[in-house]
Write a protein that holds these residues in place. Structure first.
Motif, PDB file in Angstrom:
ATOM      1  N   ALA A  56      -0.448  -4.377  -3.768  1.00  0.00           N
ATOM      2  CA  ALA A  56      -1.452  -4.132  -4.809  1.00  0.00           C
ATOM      3  C   ALA A  56      -2.768  -3.676  -4.191  1.00  0.00           C
ATOM      4  O   ALA A  56      -3.418  -2.749  -4.690  1.00  0.00           O
ATOM      5  CB  ALA A  56      -1.660  -5.390  -5.643  1.00  0.00           C
ATOM      6  N   VAL A  89      -0.600 -11.577  -8.474  1.00  0.00           N
ATOM      7  CA  VAL A  89      -0.008 -10.320  -8.941  1.00  0.00           C
ATOM      8  C   VAL A  89       1.498 -10.486  -9.073  1.00  0.00           C
ATOM      9  O   VAL A  89       2.168 -10.955  -8.153  1.00  0.00           O
ATOM     10  CB  VAL A  89      -0.345  -9.175  -7.971  1.00  0.00           C
ATOM     11  N   ILE A  93       2.745  -5.009 -10.404  1.00  0.00           N
ATOM     12  CA  ILE A  93       2.971  -4.001  -9.364  1.00  0.00           C
ATOM     13  C   ILE A  93       3.550  -2.730  -9.983  1.00  0.00           C
ATOM     14  O   ILE A  93       3.174  -1.610  -9.629  1.00  0.00           O
ATOM     15  CB  ILE A  93       3.905  -4.540  -8.271  1.00  0.00           C
TER      16      ILE A  93
END
Length: 287
Positions: free
Chosen positions: A16, A127, A132
């Protein structure tokens, strides 16, 4: 370090960080050239209204934020060009209104327990694979668009009036750039949050402007410093147990602080060479 990279959450965080650094480094190049820094602030803060709408309607807050931030960006562009309102005035009106809308909607929502802190200040370690996927799709879409229209966007950023006189569709390009900025802001929310995302759109390119002599060098330094800061900031924040988004921004600020004296020396050297090459410089040199 190897053990750290073995964790799935750290792998996703690094991916990320690299994607956001690449995306913001490229777009920040145009933001700095065209002096759109305040627009980045307006779009990032207005995205909070979209997050609130997503929470209230039960849809993905980031998807809602992408749509809402894009609409606000278009509204800024329309008001500044057709509404007889200065660009900075339009941004101030719209981003404060959108932020207020977000606060009002969140206060009405029964799902107020949503992680608003993560949206405001980022939580890169949280995340998910879905995040993603969304980030990757936005990055590929924006970079392909910029790659196909790079010369036109560069011309627009340097001199809009000359670009219009040359026959380029200036208005369409301007709105396309605003759309890309809105998508980049949403993509970076999970990494540094709404409050700090502007730093990723400005500081890397500002660092490049201090060190580079041409636009290619500026773009290269912008992208490189954004990616490097994301990786270093993530690792340092994990080691210190500090906020990752804030640490990434502080690393960027450190890069810019280091670039300032180097930029001054480069400009001073260029001025000295230019003055020495002039007849007046030759006279001074003989005295």
């Amino acid at each position: 370090m190897i053990e750290l990279l073995g964790y799935g959450f750290m792998q996703r965080a690094l991916v990320a960080g690299v994607l956001v650094g690449l995306l913001c480094g490229v777009l920040g190049f145009f933001v700095v050239l065209k002096r759109l820094s305040f627009i980045g602030v307006g779009i990032s803060h207005s995205a909070f209204g979209g997050i609130a709408i997503g929470v209230l309607l039960g849809v993905d807050p980031l998807v809602a934020a992408a749509g809402f931030a894009t609409l606000v960006a278009w509204a800024v562009g329309w008001l500044s060009r057709h509404g007889r309102v200065r660009e900075d005035t339009a941004i101030g009106i719209l981003f404060s209104s959108a932020m207020a809308l977000g606060v009002a909607l969140i206060s009405l929502s029964r799902t107020y327990q949503v992680d608003l802190f993560g949206y405001l200040f980022g939580n890169i370690l949280a995340v998910s694979p879905t995040d993603i996927g969304l980030l990757g799709a936005i990055t590929v879409t924006v970079l392909l668009t910029v790659g196909l229209l790079f010369k036109e966007l560069l011309f627009l950023s340097f001199d809009e009036e000359v670009a219009r006189a040359s026959g380029l569709p200036v208005t369409a390009l301007y709105f396309l750039l605003l759309t890309c900025l809105a998508l980049a802001v949403v993509a970076a929310i999970r990494v540094v949050g709404l409050v700090l995302v502007e730093a990723l759109l400005v500081i890397p390119a500002a660092t490049g402007s201090q060190l580079a002599r041409g636009y290619r060098g500026m773009l290269t330094i912008s992208v490189s410093s954004a990616i490097l800061a994301a990786v270093i900031g993530l690792l340092v924040s994990y080691a210190l147990n500090a906020a990752a988004g804030a640490t990434i921004v502080l690393v960027l600020a450190g890069f810019f602080a280091a670039a300032l004296p180097l930029g001054r020396r480069r400009r001073a050297a260029r001025t000295w060479i230019a003055s020495s090459a002039s007849p007046l410089g030759e006279v001074r040199a003989t005295r």
